[in-house]
Structure formats: structure tokens, C-alpha cells
Design a protein around this motif. Structure first.
Motif, mmCIF file in Angstrom:
data_model
loop_
_atom_site.group_PDB
_atom_site.id
_atom_site.type_symbol
_atom_site.label_atom_id
_atom_site.label_comp_id
_atom_site.label_asym_id
_atom_site.label_seq_id
_atom_site.Cartn_x
_atom_site.Cartn_y
_atom_site.Cartn_z
ATOM 1 N N PRO A 5 0.115 -8.550 12.508
ATOM 2 C CA PRO A 5 -1.225 -9.103 12.312
ATOM 3 C C PRO A 5 -2.243 -8.019 11.989
ATOM 4 O O PRO A 5 -2.172 -6.903 12.493
ATOM 5 N N ARG A 6 -3.174 -8.354 11.105
ATOM 6 C CA ARG A 6 -4.265 -7.476 10.682
ATOM 7 C C ARG A 6 -3.743 -6.179 10.071
ATOM 8 O O ARG A 6 -4.320 -5.108 10.249
ATOM 9 N N GLU A 7 -2.665 -6.314 9.326
ATOM 10 C CA GLU A 7 -2.095 -5.225 8.539
ATOM 11 C C GLU A 7 -1.836 -5.801 7.149
ATOM 12 O O GLU A 7 -0.974 -6.660 6.966
ATOM 13 N N ALA A 8 -2.606 -5.351 6.165
ATOM 14 C CA ALA A 8 -2.504 -5.918 4.824
ATOM 15 C C ALA A 8 -1.136 -5.673 4.216
ATOM 16 O O ALA A 8 -0.522 -4.611 4.420
ATOM 17 N N GLY A 9 -0.650 -6.664 3.466
ATOM 18 C CA GLY A 9 0.583 -6.498 2.716
ATOM 19 C C GLY A 9 0.284 -5.948 1.328
ATOM 20 O O GLY A 9 -0.875 -5.782 0.932
ATOM 21 N N ALA A 14 -1.767 2.326 -11.136
ATOM 22 C CA ALA A 14 -1.537 2.837 -9.775
ATOM 23 C C ALA A 14 -0.047 2.970 -9.491
ATOM 24 O O ALA A 14 0.748 2.077 -9.791
ATOM 25 N N THR A 15 0.334 4.088 -8.910
ATOM 26 C CA THR A 15 1.720 4.343 -8.541
ATOM 27 C C THR A 15 2.032 3.646 -7.215
ATOM 28 O O THR A 15 1.110 3.210 -6.505
ATOM 29 N N PRO A 16 3.329 3.528 -6.855
ATOM 30 C CA PRO A 16 3.660 2.951 -5.543
ATOM 31 C C PRO A 16 2.944 3.655 -4.386
ATOM 32 O O PRO A 16 2.507 2.997 -3.433
ATOM 33 N N GLN A 17 2.812 4.969 -4.467
ATOM 34 C CA GLN A 17 2.112 5.705 -3.410
ATOM 35 C C GLN A 17 0.633 5.326 -3.367
ATOM 36 O O GLN A 17 0.056 5.139 -2.291
ATOM 37 N N GLU A 18 0.027 5.192 -4.546
ATOM 38 C CA GLU A 18 -1.384 4.816 -4.601
ATOM 39 C C GLU A 18 -1.588 3.376 -4.125
ATOM 40 O O GLU A 18 -2.596 3.071 -3.476
ATOM 41 N N LEU A 19 -0.634 2.493 -4.424
ATOM 42 C CA LEU A 19 -0.718 1.125 -3.913
ATOM 43 C C LEU A 19 -0.676 1.109 -2.393
ATOM 44 O O LEU A 19 -1.394 0.344 -1.749
ATOM 45 N N GLU A 20 0.184 1.960 -1.816
ATOM 46 C CA GLU A 20 0.258 2.041 -0.358
ATOM 47 C C GLU A 20 -1.064 2.548 0.220
ATOM 48 O O GLU A 20 -1.543 2.043 1.246
ATOM 49 N N GLU A 21 -1.679 3.505 -0.446
ATOM 50 C CA GLU A 21 -2.973 4.015 0.019
ATOM 51 C C GLU A 21 -4.042 2.920 -0.052
ATOM 52 O O GLU A 21 -4.874 2.784 0.866
ATOM 53 N N ARG A 61 -3.434 -0.298 0.082
ATOM 54 C CA ARG A 61 -3.092 -1.275 1.124
ATOM 55 C C ARG A 61 -3.711 -0.850 2.450
ATOM 56 O O ARG A 61 -4.284 -1.675 3.174
ATOM 57 N N ARG A 62 -3.605 0.410 2.776
ATOM 58 C CA ARG A 62 -4.208 0.912 4.014
ATOM 59 C C ARG A 62 -5.721 0.824 3.960
ATOM 60 O O ARG A 62 -6.374 0.544 4.973
ATOM 61 N N GLU A 63 -6.283 1.068 2.787
ATOM 62 C CA GLU A 63 -7.742 0.981 2.646
ATOM 63 C C GLU A 63 -8.223 -0.450 2.885
ATOM 64 O O GLU A 63 -9.240 -0.672 3.552
ATOM 65 N N VAL A 64 -7.486 -1.427 2.338
ATOM 66 C CA VAL A 64 -7.843 -2.830 2.574
ATOM 67 C C VAL A 64 -7.731 -3.157 4.060
ATOM 68 O O VAL A 64 -8.603 -3.819 4.634
ATOM 69 N N THR A 65 -6.658 -2.687 4.709
ATOM 70 C CA THR A 65 -6.474 -2.919 6.145
ATOM 71 C C THR A 65 -7.661 -2.386 6.937
ATOM 72 O O THR A 65 -8.244 -3.096 7.769
ATOM 73 N N ASP A 66 -8.028 -1.133 6.666
ATOM 74 C CA ASP A 66 -9.131 -0.507 7.405
ATOM 75 C C ASP A 66 -10.457 -1.215 7.140
ATOM 76 O O ASP A 66 -11.257 -1.438 8.062
#
Length: 240
Positions: free
Chosen positions: A147-151, A208-215, A217-222
Motif C-alpha cells: 500500500p502507498r507504493e506506486a507501481g 526514459a530508461t528502466p532506471q529512470e522509470l524506477e526513479e 515511480r519513487r518520485e510519484v510515491t513520495d
């Protein structure tokens, strides 16, 4: 009561008549709560956000989104994604009654391959919706995941559509939290204060690369967690 609900939930979900009645009741309840809660000082202006970012992807958390459909200004088009499962049909009907367009995703009990194909079709449908100038509401976290962790789905949509993700949180001072649910589902109650918090828009590059997508994703979560905390501070001075 829990065993009884599990037993009758399936037949109710498959009954068009029962769905129609329940959808009408839930729609009326959501509108009633919205009308009987006063907007907390410091809340953000949804109309201003729409003017600034349309078409955009409105990001919400599971369990914190129940009142969100009511904040959409009347006459403004908004689409939302729902699965093709019987359980999601009721939610889709409520959204339609509140003025939303419905985009269908994969079924809840499909195999992995079919679910992936359904997810891809939903992504294409959402992109077409954004291309047509309609905003899209999307739950950022994965059902029954963390929960509250963006996909990655929401940032992938931002990448392929070129449209920003806008974090949105709604909170009320009077509420009932279902503590045993995986997402701590919060039922908003009437006759209190209501707050709306909108975060800064998040853009994802088309290359955006897979690494940038992950970054991202974390930005959306935060950003969405920050908006959620601010919404609760506005109604009762506490983080949630």
C-alpha cells in the motif's frame, strides 16, 4: 457477518439489478458526504489544477480515494480505469453515475499472460483518452500489493502519453478506517471538514530508461504520500 458477506458477494456482483441499486445508494452517499463537509482552509483549487495541467493523470492511493470522484467539477470530463472483473463492476457504475468515463482493464482472475495483454490494452485505451484531451484518474498502488507504493503502470502511462502525473489526496476529519483491510480503506463521513491536497506535476520523458522509470515511480510515491500527509494535517493536524 464476514462469512455471510463472502458467501453473498459473488451473486450480488453478478446481479445487474443489485448492482444498480447499490450503485445508486453509494453515489448518493458520496454526494451527501461531499455536500455536508466544509472545505478546510489551505486546501488546493482543483479547477486551477485542471486549467494548468489538462489533460493529465490524476494519481490517487487505494483506500484513500472513495470521496475523490465527487471533487471533479461538474461538466468536466474525467476517465478512470476499472478491471473487467465482476467485483469492479459496482465501482465502475458508481463512477459513471458521478460523471466519469470508464476504461476497462484486465479481469481480476485472468492468467498472467491474459492479464498482461489486458493491461497493455488498458494502457493504450488510457493513452487514447489523454490524446483526446480527457483527464485520467488512476490508482497508483497495485491492488493487494504494497500500500502507498506506486507501481510502474502510472509512470509508464506518463511516458507513452507525454502527460504529467498529478498527485491528489482527499481527507475528511470524520472517517472510519477499516484497519483489517490491506490498504486501510478509509470511509469518509459527513458533517466534518474536507481537505484537498494537490502535489506538483511529475513529467516522464518519452525516452526514459528502466532506471529512470524506477526513479519516477519513487518520485510519484513520495509526492503522493506528501500530499496525503498534508491533506490530513489540514483536517485534523495529524499525518496518516
Amino acid at each position: 457477518m464476514k462469512r455471510l458477506w463472502i458467501k453473498v458477494r459473488g451473486p450480488l456482483a453478478r446481479s445487474r439489478a443489485a448492482n444498480a441499486i447499490l450503485a445508486s445508494l453509494l453515489t448518493s452517499a458520496i454526494r451527501f458526504v461531499h455536500r455536508t463537509t466544509r472545505l478546510a482552509e489551505g486546501s488546493d483549487d482543483i479547477a486551477r489544477a485542471i486549467d494548468a495541467h489538462t489533460p493529465a493523470i490524476a494519481a490517487l492511493w487505494h483506500g484513500q480515494h472513495l470521496l475523490a470522484p465527487a471533487i471533479n467539477p461538474r461538466g468536466h470530463r474525467m476517465a478512470a480505469l476499472f478491471s473487467r472483473s465482476a467485483d469492479a463492476e459496482l465501482n465502475a457504475r458508481v463512477a459513471e453515475r458521478l460523471g466519469f468515463d470508464v476504461v476497462r482493464g484486465s479481469g481480476g482472475r485472468e492468467g498472467r499472460h491474459r492479464a498482461q495483454k489486458g493491461g497493455a490494452r488498458a494502457l493504450i485505451a488510457l493513452k487514447k483518452t489523454l490524446d483526446a484531451g480527457t483527464n485520467v484518474a488512476m490508482i497508483a498502488d497495485i491492488p493487494h500489493g504494497t500500500p502507498r507504493e506506486a507501481g510502474l503502470g502510472i509512470v509508464t502511462l506518463a511516458k507513452v502519453s507525454g502527460r504529467p502525473v498529478v498527485p491528489i489526496a482527499v481527507a475528511t476529519s470524520r472517517r472510519k478506517v477499516l484497519e483489517k483491510t490491506w490498504d486501510k480503506t478509509t470511509i469518509n463521513l459527513p458533517f466534518g471538514r474536507r481537505a484537498l491536497a494537490i502535489g506538483e506535476a511529475i513529467h516522464v520523458a518519452a525516452d526514459a530508461t528502466p532506471q529512470e522509470l524506477e526513479e519516477k515511480r519513487r518520485e510519484v510515491t513520495d509526492a503522493l504520500n506528501a500530499a496525503t500527509r498534508r491533506a490530513y494535517r489540514l483536517v485534523d493536524g495529524e499525518d496518516r
